[in-house]
Design a protein around this motif. Sequence first.
Motif, short mmCIF file in Angstrom:
data_model
loop_
_atom_site.label_atom_id
_atom_site.label_comp_id
_atom_site.label_asym_id
_atom_site.label_seq_id
_atom_site.Cartn_x
_atom_site.Cartn_y
_atom_site.Cartn_z
N ASN A 4 0.82 -1.20 0.00
CA ASN A 4 0.00 0.00 0.00
C ASN A 4 0.85 1.25 0.00
O ASN A 4 0.51 2.25 -0.64
CB ASN A 4 -0.93 0.01 1.23
CG ASN A 4 -2.21 -0.73 0.92
OD1 ASN A 4 -2.48 -1.06 -0.23
ND2 ASN A 4 -2.97 -1.01 1.95
N LYS A 5 1.98 1.22 0.73
CA LYS A 5 2.84 2.40 0.79
C LYS A 5 3.42 2.64 -0.62
O LYS A 5 3.44 3.75 -1.12
CB LYS A 5 3.97 2.18 1.80
CG LYS A 5 4.84 3.42 1.86
CD LYS A 5 5.87 3.40 2.91
CE LYS A 5 6.69 4.68 2.87
NZ LYS A 5 7.13 5.09 1.54
N ASN A 6 3.81 1.53 -1.21
CA ASN A 6 4.32 1.57 -2.57
C ASN A 6 3.28 2.18 -3.52
O ASN A 6 3.58 3.03 -4.35
CB ASN A 6 4.57 0.11 -2.97
CG ASN A 6 5.65 0.02 -3.98
OD1 ASN A 6 6.07 1.06 -4.48
ND2 ASN A 6 6.06 -1.19 -4.29
N LEU A 7 2.04 1.73 -3.33
CA LEU A 7 0.94 2.21 -4.17
C LEU A 7 0.77 3.72 -4.01
O LEU A 7 0.59 4.45 -4.98
CB LEU A 7 -0.36 1.47 -3.80
CG LEU A 7 -1.63 2.02 -4.41
CD1 LEU A 7 -1.65 1.76 -5.90
CD2 LEU A 7 -2.87 1.40 -3.77
N LEU A 11 1.06 6.59 -6.75
CA LEU A 11 -0.06 7.49 -7.05
C LEU A 11 0.37 8.95 -6.96
O LEU A 11 0.03 9.76 -7.83
CB LEU A 11 -1.23 7.22 -6.08
CG LEU A 11 -2.45 8.10 -6.33
CD1 LEU A 11 -3.16 7.69 -7.61
CD2 LEU A 11 -3.43 8.04 -5.18
N VAL A 12 1.15 9.28 -5.93
CA VAL A 12 1.61 10.67 -5.77
C VAL A 12 2.45 11.05 -6.98
O VAL A 12 2.32 12.15 -7.53
CB VAL A 12 2.40 10.82 -4.44
CG1 VAL A 12 3.05 12.19 -4.36
CG2 VAL A 12 1.48 10.60 -3.25
N ASN A 206 -0.53 12.85 4.85
CA ASN A 206 -1.18 11.89 3.97
C ASN A 206 -1.69 12.56 2.70
O ASN A 206 -2.88 12.52 2.38
CB ASN A 206 -2.31 11.14 4.70
CG ASN A 206 -1.74 10.19 5.73
OD1 ASN A 206 -0.60 9.72 5.59
ND2 ASN A 206 -2.50 9.93 6.78
N PHE A 207 -0.75 13.20 2.02
CA PHE A 207 -1.04 13.87 0.74
C PHE A 207 -2.13 14.91 0.99
O PHE A 207 -2.00 15.70 1.92
CB PHE A 207 -1.44 12.79 -0.28
CG PHE A 207 -1.25 13.19 -1.73
CD1 PHE A 207 -0.43 14.23 -2.10
CD2 PHE A 207 -1.91 12.49 -2.73
CE1 PHE A 207 -0.28 14.57 -3.44
CE2 PHE A 207 -1.76 12.82 -4.06
CZ PHE A 207 -0.95 13.87 -4.42
N THR A 208 -3.22 14.91 0.24
CA THR A 208 -4.23 15.97 0.44
C THR A 208 -5.23 15.63 1.54
O THR A 208 -6.12 16.43 1.81
CB THR A 208 -5.02 16.17 -0.86
OG1 THR A 208 -5.59 14.90 -1.23
CG2 THR A 208 -4.14 16.66 -1.98
N PHE A 209 -5.10 14.45 2.15
CA PHE A 209 -6.13 13.99 3.10
C PHE A 209 -6.36 15.01 4.21
O PHE A 209 -7.49 15.34 4.54
CB PHE A 209 -5.75 12.64 3.71
CG PHE A 209 -6.78 12.10 4.66
CD1 PHE A 209 -7.89 11.43 4.19
CD2 PHE A 209 -6.66 12.29 6.04
CE1 PHE A 209 -8.86 10.94 5.05
CE2 PHE A 209 -7.63 11.81 6.91
CZ PHE A 209 -8.73 11.14 6.42
N ARG A 210 -5.30 15.47 4.83
CA ARG A 210 -5.45 16.48 5.89
C ARG A 210 -4.72 17.73 5.44
O ARG A 210 -3.51 17.85 5.55
CB ARG A 210 -4.89 15.94 7.21
CG ARG A 210 -5.17 16.86 8.39
CD ARG A 210 -4.88 16.20 9.73
NE ARG A 210 -5.67 15.01 9.95
CZ ARG A 210 -6.98 14.99 10.22
NH1 ARG A 210 -7.64 16.13 10.32
NH2 ARG A 210 -7.62 13.86 10.39
N GLY A 281 -3.20 1.77 7.87
CA GLY A 281 -2.86 0.38 8.18
C GLY A 281 -4.01 -0.55 7.84
O GLY A 281 -5.13 -0.11 7.54
N GLU A 282 -3.70 -1.84 7.90
CA GLU A 282 -4.70 -2.89 7.65
C GLU A 282 -5.92 -2.68 8.56
O GLU A 282 -5.78 -2.48 9.76
CB GLU A 282 -4.01 -4.23 7.98
CG GLU A 282 -4.79 -5.47 7.66
CD GLU A 282 -4.79 -5.76 6.17
OE1 GLU A 282 -3.81 -5.38 5.49
OE2 GLU A 282 -5.78 -6.36 5.72
#
Length: 488
Positions: A4-7, A11-12, A206-210, A281-282
Motif C-alpha cells: 500500500n505504501k508503494n501504491l 499514485l503521488v 497523507n497527501f491531500t487527506f489532511r 494500516g490494515e
Amino acid sequence: MADNKNLMDKLVSLCKRQGFIFQSSEIYGGIGGFWDYGPLGVELKRNIREAWWHDMITGHDNTLTPEGAPSPYSMTGLECSIVMHPQVWKASGHYELFHDMMVDCHECKSRFRADHIGSSQCPQKPSKCPGEHDKCDLTEPREFNLMFKTHVGALFNPDSEAYMRPETAQGMFVNFKNVVDTSRVKLPFGIAQIGKSFRNEITPRNFTFRSREFEQMEMEFFCRPEESRQWYEYWRDQRYNWYVNLGLKSDKLILRDHEADELSHYSNGTADIEYAFPFLGEGEYGELEGVAHRGDYDLRSHSEGKLVRDGDGFAVELGEDGKPKYSGSGKDLRYHDQVANEKFFPHVIEPAAGCDRAALAFLCEAYTEDQVPDGKGELQERIVMKFHPRLAPIKAAVLPLRKKEDAEIAKDIYRKLKPYWNVFYDEGGSIGRRYRRQDESGTPYCITVDAETAEDNSVTIRDRDSLKQERIPVDELIGKLHEKLSGA
Ligand code: ATP
C-alpha cells in the motif's frame, strides 16, 4: 501495508507527472498542508462538485417521495462569504471548542496532535514515535484553536479580528431566514453549499487527506423534530450509495456509527462514511464524510446564544454576569408552520463531505496496473486510471492514426464533440503511446481515425477498461458517446 505504501508513492508520482496535483508554491519549497490542482486535477474536482450539486440539488425532483424517504422535500443552493461576522463562531461554539489537543517537544521544537502521538514520527534519527528517544522532552497536552485568524480593515487590534471559516455549514444557518423568506420553501428542505474551508491543522499529512485549505460540500437538511430520526437514516444511506455509484467499491467503504463518547457537543447521532485509504494500516479507514443529526443546536445558538448540554437537551450558556456567555443574533430563527399555526426550531441533518478527500479516494480507487497486448504478440505493463465516466477529466480523445492523412478528418470530429464534452486531440507519437497517455489520464474512450474513415465515414472507439474496439459510423458517434458516458 508495504504494498500500500508503494501504491501511495506511485499514485503521488502519477499525480505530479500527469498534472493532477502539485505541491503549493513548489518552486519555493512548498508550504505544508496546501495543494494545487493541475490541468487534469481541476477537471476531476469540477466533475466531483458537479456530480454532487446535480445529485443533491438541480437533479432532485421536489415533487416525488424518493425511495426510503418519509416525504417529498425541496433542495436549494447557497454561496456565502469565507469571512463572516466573528460572533458567528462564538455563538456556534467554534471560538471556544474548535481545537485539537497538542503536545510540543522542547528538544526538537516539533508539535504533534496528542491523539496522533502513537502514529507520528519524531524528526530525530532513528525514526521513532515522539517521546521514545531519551532526549524527547514533551509538554502536557494543550489546546490549540484550529481557526485561521485575520484582520478586517486597516486597524490591527482585537476589535478587527475575524476568522477564515473552518466549515461552510454556518453560512446555511445564518441565512436560514433569508432562504425561507425568499424561496418559499416549506419543511422539509435542504440548503447546500460548496466552498473552501480553512483549518490550521497541527499535522497536515497523507497527501491531500489532511490539508489546511480544502473544499467542503455540505448540506443542512431542516425537518420536523419528530421526523428527524427517519431523515438521518435516509441521508446516511443516500450519501453512502453516492460514493458506491461513482465507483468506490463497497468493500473499501464503511458506514460507521459514532460511539456515544465520540459525538460532538451538538450531535444526537453521527455516522462517518470512511474509505480504506492505502496510506492507512490494515483494517483502518479515513473519513470521507460525516452525517450528523444536529438537533436544533445551530438555529437556537444563532438566535439565543451559545448552548451547552443540559440533561437530554441544551440551554444557553451563561457567563458570570448571568447573561449569555456568547450571545446569538437575537433574531427569531424559528420556522412558522402556517398550516398548523405553530413556531418551532426545525431539527437538522447534516451530510458534510470533503471534495478533496473524495478526489483522493477516487484517485486511489482508479489507480490500476495491468497488462495489455503491445501489438507484437507480447504483453506490456500499463497504468490505467479507471475513473467513473462522470468523473473522468477527459471524456474522449480523438487520435488520427496517420498524422498527415487522417488529421483533417480527426480535427473535424474533435470539433463536433467539443461542444458536448471535454475532448482531447492528440496526433503526437505512436498510437500505442497515445493510448497509454490517455489510460494514465483516465480517459474512458479513444476515437481513432484511420484510412477507412475517409472511405466509409466510420471510426474505432476503444474502451479504456476492456480494451474492446468497436467500429461505428461517425454520424452515430455523439449518440453512442452520450449512451456510454451516462453509464447506460
Ligand atoms: P477529521 O476527524 O478527519 O479531522 P472532521 O470530523 O473534523 O475530520 P468535519 O468537520 O466533519 O471533519 O468536516 C467534514 C468533512 O470535511 C470531512 O469528512 C472531510 O471530508 C473534510 N475535511 C475536514 N477536515 C479536512 C482537512 N483538514 N483536509 C481535507 N478535508 C477535510
